[in-house]
Scaffold this motif. Structure first.
Motif, PDB file in Angstrom:
ATOM      1  N   LEU A  36      31.229  46.682  36.482  1.00  0.00           N
ATOM      2  CA  LEU A  36      32.363  47.296  37.182  1.00  0.00           C
ATOM      3  C   LEU A  36      32.072  47.477  38.665  1.00  0.00           C
ATOM      4  O   LEU A  36      32.955  47.260  39.508  1.00  0.00           O
ATOM      5  CB  LEU A  36      32.701  48.642  36.550  1.00  0.00           C
ATOM      6  N   ALA A  37      30.853  47.864  38.997  1.00  0.00           N
ATOM      7  CA  ALA A  37      30.495  48.061  40.400  1.00  0.00           C
ATOM      8  C   ALA A  37      30.662  46.765  41.190  1.00  0.00           C
ATOM      9  O   ALA A  37      31.211  46.768  42.300  1.00  0.00           O
ATOM     10  CB  ALA A  37      29.062  48.578  40.517  1.00  0.00           C
ATOM     11  N   HIS A  38      30.210  45.663  40.619  1.00  0.00           N
ATOM     12  CA  HIS A  38      30.361  44.397  41.336  1.00  0.00           C
ATOM     13  C   HIS A  38      31.811  43.935  41.350  1.00  0.00           C
ATOM     14  O   HIS A  38      32.308  43.468  42.373  1.00  0.00           O
ATOM     15  CB  HIS A  38      29.445  43.317  40.741  1.00  0.00           C
ATOM     16  N   ASN A  39      32.493  44.074  40.235  1.00  0.00           N
ATOM     17  CA  ASN A  39      33.898  43.666  40.185  1.00  0.00           C
ATOM     18  C   ASN A  39      34.749  44.440  41.184  1.00  0.00           C
ATOM     19  O   ASN A  39      35.694  43.893  41.756  1.00  0.00           O
ATOM     20  CB  ASN A  39      34.470  43.855  38.778  1.00  0.00           C
ATOM     21  N   ALA A  40      34.436  45.731  41.374  1.00  0.00           N
ATOM     22  CA  ALA A  40      35.235  46.588  42.255  1.00  0.00           C
ATOM     23  C   ALA A  40      34.709  46.630  43.686  1.00  0.00           C
ATOM     24  O   ALA A  40      35.222  47.392  44.507  1.00  0.00           O
ATOM     25  CB  ALA A  40      35.283  47.999  41.677  1.00  0.00           C
ATOM     26  N   ASP A  41      33.723  45.820  43.996  1.00  0.00           N
ATOM     27  CA  ASP A  41      33.175  45.776  45.353  1.00  0.00           C
ATOM     28  C   ASP A  41      34.308  45.466  46.333  1.00  0.00           C
ATOM     29  O   ASP A  41      34.988  44.439  46.199  1.00  0.00           O
ATOM     30  CB  ASP A  41      32.092  44.694  45.416  1.00  0.00           C
ATOM     31  N   PRO A  42      34.515  46.340  47.305  1.00  0.00           N
ATOM     32  CA  PRO A  42      35.618  46.109  48.262  1.00  0.00           C
ATOM     33  C   PRO A  42      35.560  44.750  48.947  1.00  0.00           C
ATOM     34  O   PRO A  42      36.605  44.150  49.213  1.00  0.00           O
ATOM     35  CB  PRO A  42      35.448  47.249  49.272  1.00  0.00           C
ATOM     36  N   ALA A  43      34.372  44.246  49.213  1.00  0.00           N
ATOM     37  CA  ALA A  43      34.254  42.931  49.855  1.00  0.00           C
ATOM     38  C   ALA A  43      34.775  41.827  48.937  1.00  0.00           C
ATOM     39  O   ALA A  43      35.397  40.865  49.405  1.00  0.00           O
ATOM     40  CB  ALA A  43      32.804  42.655  50.239  1.00  0.00           C
ATOM     41  N   ARG A  44      34.533  41.953  47.631  1.00  0.00           N
ATOM     42  CA  ARG A  44      35.047  40.958  46.678  1.00  0.00           C
ATOM     43  C   ARG A  44      36.555  41.081  46.543  1.00  0.00           C
ATOM     44  O   ARG A  44      37.271  40.082  46.484  1.00  0.00           O
ATOM     45  CB  ARG A  44      34.406  41.146  45.304  1.00  0.00           C
ATOM     46  N   LEU A  45      37.035  42.320  46.453  1.00  0.00           N
ATOM     47  CA  LEU A  45      38.473  42.538  46.279  1.00  0.00           C
ATOM     48  C   LEU A  45      39.262  42.156  47.525  1.00  0.00           C
ATOM     49  O   LEU A  45      40.405  41.724  47.419  1.00  0.00           O
ATOM     50  CB  LEU A  45      38.747  44.005  45.915  1.00  0.00           C
ATOM     51  N   ALA A  46      38.659  42.278  48.701  1.00  0.00           N
ATOM     52  CA  ALA A  46      39.364  42.034  49.959  1.00  0.00           C
ATOM     53  C   ALA A  46      39.891  40.611  50.083  1.00  0.00           C
ATOM     54  O   ALA A  46      40.890  40.387  50.774  1.00  0.00           O
ATOM     55  CB  ALA A  46      38.454  42.355  51.141  1.00  0.00           C
ATOM     56  N   VAL A  47      39.260  39.658  49.436  1.00  0.00           N
ATOM     57  CA  VAL A  47      39.692  38.262  49.575  1.00  0.00           C
ATOM     58  C   VAL A  47      40.830  37.900  48.623  1.00  0.00           C
ATOM     59  O   VAL A  47      41.367  36.797  48.686  1.00  0.00           O
ATOM     60  CB  VAL A  47      38.511  37.275  49.387  1.00  0.00           C
ATOM     61  N   LEU A  48      41.208  38.836  47.749  1.00  0.00           N
ATOM     62  CA  LEU A  48      42.286  38.579  46.789  1.00  0.00           C
ATOM     63  C   LEU A  48      43.635  38.967  47.378  1.00  0.00           C
ATOM     64  O   LEU A  48      43.711  39.783  48.304  1.00  0.00           O
ATOM     65  CB  LEU A  48      42.028  39.368  45.503  1.00  0.00           C
ATOM     66  N   ASP A  49      44.701  38.424  46.813  1.00  0.00           N
ATOM     67  CA  ASP A  49      46.030  38.818  47.279  1.00  0.00           C
ATOM     68  C   ASP A  49      46.280  40.284  46.909  1.00  0.00           C
ATOM     69  O   ASP A  49      45.622  40.842  46.030  1.00  0.00           O
ATOM     70  CB  ASP A  49      47.110  37.899  46.682  1.00  0.00           C
ATOM     71  N   ASP A  50      47.233  40.908  47.596  1.00  0.00           N
ATOM     72  CA  ASP A  50      47.478  42.344  47.426  1.00  0.00           C
ATOM     73  C   ASP A  50      47.770  42.728  45.979  1.00  0.00           C
ATOM     74  O   ASP A  50      47.236  43.722  45.485  1.00  0.00           O
ATOM     75  CB  ASP A  50      48.644  42.801  48.315  1.00  0.00           C
ATOM     76  N   ALA A  51      48.613  41.974  45.300  1.00  0.00           N
ATOM     77  CA  ALA A  51      48.993  42.318  43.924  1.00  0.00           C
ATOM     78  C   ALA A  51      47.783  42.261  42.993  1.00  0.00           C
ATOM     79  O   ALA A  51      47.576  43.166  42.168  1.00  0.00           O
ATOM     80  CB  ALA A  51      50.098  41.395  43.435  1.00  0.00           C
TER      81      ALA A  51
END
Length: 146
Positions: free
Chosen positions: A109-124
């Protein structure tokens, strides 16, 4: 299997697979294993390398049962393997009931929720995944600082 063999097996099983951001999936496996390594033991690190292999149909349940791994490692992998149609509450309960599994899921979960990883995804997608991960953390009794 020693940890080097487990890592090689996981890397081979997930070869060519990418995550939602298009990155090699093995980067996620490495990050989860590294996260577990901070507080876990070799059985948990092995499970971290294999944590998505059965769920993603990269290795079969039969392979896992026959692999030269400890029963505890196998149990952790099975605990963190989501089952089709399984309610999140049941999934979380299985993780909590399996010794050693919570640390593996926490690192995942920590890696999945890493803001740097999430930042490259679309908003939705970013919003949906952040909510999903936060809900699972809550079900597992993990606070935002863990």
């Amino acid at each position: 299997m020693d940890l080097a063999e487990v890592e090689a097996t996981a890397r081979a099983a997930h070869a060519g697979q990418t995550d939602k951001a298009g990155r090699p999936y093995t980067e996620h496996l490495r990050a989860v294993a590294d996260g577990v390594r901070l507080r876990g033991d070799d059985e948990q690190i092995a499970a971290a390398w294999l944590h998505d292999a059965v769920e993603d149909d990269k290795l079969s349940h039969a392979w896992l049962e026959e692999a030269a791994l400890t029963r505890r490692t196998k149990d952790i992998v099975l605990a963190v393997t989501k089952r089709p149609g399984e309610p999140p509450e049941d999934y979380a309960a299985r993780i909590l009931a399996t010794p050693g599994a919570l640390l593996v899921k926490e690192a995942d979960l920590a890696h999945n929720a890493d803001p740097a990883r999430l930042a490259v995804l679309d908003d939705a997608t970013r919003t949906r995944l952040a909510a999903k991960y936060a809900r699972m953390r809550a079900l597992l009794g993990l606070d935002a600082e863990s």
